[in-house]
Design an enzyme around this catalytic site. Sequence first.
Site, mmCIF file in Angstrom:
data_model
loop_
_atom_site.group_PDB
_atom_site.id
_atom_site.type_symbol
_atom_site.label_atom_id
_atom_site.label_comp_id
_atom_site.label_asym_id
_atom_site.label_seq_id
_atom_site.Cartn_x
_atom_site.Cartn_y
_atom_site.Cartn_z
ATOM 1 N N GLY A 136 0.815 -1.227 0.000
ATOM 2 C CA GLY A 136 0.000 0.000 0.000
ATOM 3 C C GLY A 136 0.839 1.264 0.000
ATOM 4 O O GLY A 136 0.724 2.093 0.891
ATOM 5 N N ARG B 33 -0.167 6.023 -1.640
ATOM 6 C CA ARG B 33 -0.708 7.205 -0.971
ATOM 7 C C ARG B 33 -0.325 7.182 0.501
ATOM 8 O O ARG B 33 0.087 6.154 1.029
ATOM 9 C CB ARG B 33 -2.242 7.247 -1.088
ATOM 10 C CG ARG B 33 -2.735 7.485 -2.497
ATOM 11 C CD ARG B 33 -4.249 7.665 -2.573
ATOM 12 N NE ARG B 33 -4.964 6.456 -2.223
ATOM 13 C CZ ARG B 33 -5.731 6.317 -1.139
ATOM 14 N NH1 ARG B 33 -5.900 7.331 -0.302
ATOM 15 N NH2 ARG B 33 -6.352 5.184 -0.883
ATOM 16 N N ASN C 174 1.829 -2.194 5.515
ATOM 17 C CA ASN C 174 1.219 -0.873 5.713
ATOM 18 C C ASN C 174 -0.216 -0.780 5.211
ATOM 19 O O ASN C 174 -1.020 -0.042 5.790
ATOM 20 C CB ASN C 174 2.069 0.185 4.987
ATOM 21 C CG ASN C 174 1.320 1.495 4.840
ATOM 22 O OD1 ASN C 174 1.174 2.250 5.792
ATOM 23 N ND2 ASN C 174 0.788 1.763 3.645
ATOM 24 N N SER D 183 -2.009 0.851 14.916
ATOM 25 C CA SER D 183 -2.672 2.132 15.157
ATOM 26 C C SER D 183 -2.672 2.405 16.658
ATOM 27 O O SER D 183 -2.930 1.497 17.457
ATOM 28 C CB SER D 183 -4.110 2.107 14.662
ATOM 29 O OG SER D 183 -4.801 3.259 15.124
ATOM 30 N N TYR E 99 -11.865 -2.179 12.963
ATOM 31 C CA TYR E 99 -10.517 -1.662 12.660
ATOM 32 C C TYR E 99 -9.585 -1.828 13.861
ATOM 33 O O TYR E 99 -8.462 -2.316 13.734
ATOM 34 C CB TYR E 99 -10.650 -0.192 12.258
ATOM 35 C CG TYR E 99 -9.349 0.538 12.042
ATOM 36 C CD1 TYR E 99 -8.633 0.388 10.855
ATOM 37 C CD2 TYR E 99 -8.841 1.402 13.014
ATOM 38 C CE1 TYR E 99 -7.443 1.067 10.652
ATOM 39 C CE2 TYR E 99 -7.658 2.091 12.817
ATOM 40 C CZ TYR E 99 -6.964 1.917 11.630
ATOM 41 O OH TYR E 99 -5.786 2.595 11.437
ATOM 42 N N ALA F 59 -9.929 -3.876 16.355
ATOM 43 C CA ALA F 59 -9.720 -5.309 16.616
ATOM 44 C C ALA F 59 -8.599 -5.834 15.715
ATOM 45 O O ALA F 59 -7.718 -6.581 16.156
ATOM 46 C CB ALA F 59 -11.013 -6.088 16.373
ATOM 47 N N LYS G 228 -6.175 -4.065 14.321
ATOM 48 C CA LYS G 228 -4.881 -3.457 14.693
ATOM 49 C C LYS G 228 -4.360 -4.028 16.010
ATOM 50 O O LYS G 228 -3.151 -4.156 16.203
ATOM 51 C CB LYS G 228 -5.018 -1.934 14.774
ATOM 52 C CG LYS G 228 -5.308 -1.267 13.431
ATOM 53 C CD LYS G 228 -4.183 -1.515 12.444
ATOM 54 C CE LYS G 228 -4.318 -0.629 11.210
ATOM 55 N NZ LYS G 228 -3.252 -0.890 10.220
ATOM 56 N N ILE H 279 -1.996 11.057 11.640
ATOM 57 C CA ILE H 279 -0.994 11.512 10.680
ATOM 58 C C ILE H 279 -1.725 12.177 9.521
ATOM 59 O O ILE H 279 -2.651 11.593 8.944
ATOM 60 C CB ILE H 279 -0.162 10.307 10.161
ATOM 61 C CG1 ILE H 279 0.482 9.525 11.326
ATOM 62 C CG2 ILE H 279 0.875 10.776 9.153
ATOM 63 C CD1 ILE H 279 1.456 10.287 12.185
HETATM 64 N N1 LIG Z 1 -3.252 8.223 8.652
HETATM 65 C C1 LIG Z 1 -3.396 8.000 9.950
HETATM 66 O O1 LIG Z 1 -3.618 8.920 10.757
HETATM 67 C C2 LIG Z 1 -3.264 6.609 10.508
HETATM 68 C C3 LIG Z 1 -3.425 6.425 11.896
HETATM 69 C C4 LIG Z 1 -3.269 5.154 12.428
HETATM 70 C C5 LIG Z 1 -2.947 4.090 11.601
HETATM 71 N N2 LIG Z 1 -2.812 4.288 10.260
HETATM 72 C C6 LIG Z 1 -2.469 3.112 9.438
HETATM 73 O O2 LIG Z 1 -1.449 3.458 8.528
HETATM 74 C C7 LIG Z 1 -1.607 2.729 7.310
HETATM 75 C C8 LIG Z 1 -1.669 3.708 6.146
HETATM 76 O O3 LIG Z 1 -2.766 4.600 6.386
HETATM 77 P P1 LIG Z 1 -2.982 5.883 5.471
HETATM 78 O O4 LIG Z 1 -3.780 6.844 6.269
HETATM 79 O O5 LIG Z 1 -1.712 6.302 4.854
HETATM 80 O O6 LIG Z 1 -3.942 5.256 4.346
HETATM 81 P P2 LIG Z 1 -4.344 5.827 2.906
HETATM 82 O O7 LIG Z 1 -3.960 7.252 2.782
HETATM 83 O O8 LIG Z 1 -5.742 5.424 2.707
HETATM 84 O O9 LIG Z 1 -3.409 4.982 1.906
HETATM 85 C C9 LIG Z 1 -3.534 3.608 1.876
HETATM 86 C C10 LIG Z 1 -2.594 3.036 0.843
HETATM 87 O O10 LIG Z 1 -2.718 1.597 0.901
HETATM 88 C C11 LIG Z 1 -3.207 1.116 -0.337
HETATM 89 N N3 LIG Z 1 -4.122 0.016 -0.071
HETATM 90 C C12 LIG Z 1 -5.252 0.019 0.689
HETATM 91 N N4 LIG Z 1 -5.809 -1.193 0.687
HETATM 92 C C13 LIG Z 1 -5.033 -1.972 -0.086
HETATM 93 C C14 LIG Z 1 -5.085 -3.325 -0.475
HETATM 94 N N5 LIG Z 1 -6.074 -4.136 -0.070
HETATM 95 N N6 LIG Z 1 -4.110 -3.810 -1.288
HETATM 96 C C15 LIG Z 1 -3.106 -3.016 -1.702
HETATM 97 N N7 LIG Z 1 -2.999 -1.731 -1.371
HETATM 98 C C16 LIG Z 1 -3.951 -1.217 -0.572
HETATM 99 C C17 LIG Z 1 -3.871 2.294 -1.008
HETATM 100 O O11 LIG Z 1 -3.864 2.093 -2.400
HETATM 101 P P3 LIG Z 1 -5.231 2.405 -3.271
HETATM 102 O O12 LIG Z 1 -5.385 3.883 -3.226
HETATM 103 O O13 LIG Z 1 -4.903 1.868 -4.618
HETATM 104 O O14 LIG Z 1 -6.334 1.671 -2.559
HETATM 105 C C18 LIG Z 1 -2.942 3.428 -0.571
HETATM 106 O O15 LIG Z 1 -1.778 3.462 -1.355
HETATM 107 C C19 LIG Z 1 -2.864 1.900 7.492
HETATM 108 O O16 LIG Z 1 -2.534 0.606 7.921
HETATM 109 C C20 LIG Z 1 -3.625 2.648 8.563
HETATM 110 O O17 LIG Z 1 -4.516 1.828 9.275
HETATM 111 C C21 LIG Z 1 -2.987 5.513 9.699
#
Ligand SMILES: NC(=O)c1ccc[n+]([C@@H]2O[C@H](COP(=O)([O-])OP(=O)(O)OC[C@H]3O[C@@H](n4cnc5c(N)ncnc54)[C@H](OP(=O)(O)O)[C@@H]3O)[C@@H](O)[C@H]2O)c1
Length: 249
Positions: free
Chosen positions: A14, A17, A92, A142, A155, A157, A159, A188
């Site tokens: 992932g 983005r 990720n 998370s 979600y 559960a 994590k 973030i």
């Molecule tokens: N941002 C935060 O504040 C935050 C906080 C706590 C934890 N997290 C964790 O950090 C990680 C990244 O979060 P983020 O906020 O950066 O997410 P995001 O902006 O939604 O980006 C997710 C990335 O993962 C890809 N992706 C999602 N599902 C996928 C799948 N089934 N197979 C392959 N690629 C997949 C997406 O590609 P597509 O666009 O092609 O779907 C995208 O490149 C996640 O595990 C999230 O739970 C984030």
Amino acid sequence: MQLALQAKKILVTGGTRGIGRGIVLAAARAGADVLTCYRHEGEAVDSLVRELKETGGAHHVVRADVGEIAEVDRLIGIARERFGRLDAVVNNAGVISHISFGELAADEWSKVLDTNLTAAYRVIQQTLPLLATGASVVNIGSRGAAAGIPLRAHYTAAKAGMIGLTRSLAKELGPKGIRVNVVAPGVIETEAFDAMPRDRAEGLRATYAQKTALARLGTVTELAGPVLFLLSDLSSYVTGETFNVDGGI
Ligand SMILES: NC(=O)c1ccc[n+]([C@@H]2O[C@H](COP(=O)([O-])OP(=O)(O)OC[C@H]3O[C@@H](n4cnc5c(N)ncnc54)[C@H](OP(=O)(O)O)[C@@H]3O)[C@@H](O)[C@H]2O)c1
């Protein structure tokens, strides 16, 4: 000892983005060769490919949905074919939805568990033959898993499950010299904030900022730093840990 990831082969799921993209670019700039995946074609994919080309190194950006086991297996096949080995893996890819528990349908539960937890199980299991002594696995969890968040029981559960998976694998794989850790982000700021109406984005920033000691949200670069540390030999005696990167929530 250096942070340098020169010539290390790293898989980041992932990576087109958000946090994943930040990790991919930071790792590539630190000298690693990176393989990453995504689900949807678009400008995020095209611009990542361009940026990686400018960075130098042997990078690969492929479409593979890690929510499906067959797709994970295909992705690991690509890693084997292109790199021959892996020095590090970052699980990720994650999805989230906001649904009251009483209305949480079984297919939504499965979708969130498949991408946030089952994908990590399959990715790590299938990469084992490619991981040598000194390899590092980082699972993106998370901060919310320990805190609990209403409307996100599925979600959190998943994590929280990532922490159990990590603790057990740290013990099982430790004798082989493979380290396994969790990085648990707080809030973030990613491109998702740019896509929101301005008022809503400002409201969210203010709400979450006041919950942190640093009185602000984190950036993807600030999240990528601790991940790179855990991928590098600088953290060679760190395993089974959950590293909160949350601005002091
Ligand atoms: N941002 C935060 O504040 C935050 C906080 C706590 C934890 N997290 C964790 O950090 C990680 C990244 O979060 P983020 O906020 O950066 O997410 P995001 O902006 O939604 O980006 C997710 C990335 O993962 C890809 N992706 C999602 N599902 C996928 C799948 N089934 N197979 C392959 N690629 C997949 C997406 O590609 P597509 O666009 O092609 O779907 C995208 O490149 C996640 O595990 C999230 O739970 C984030």
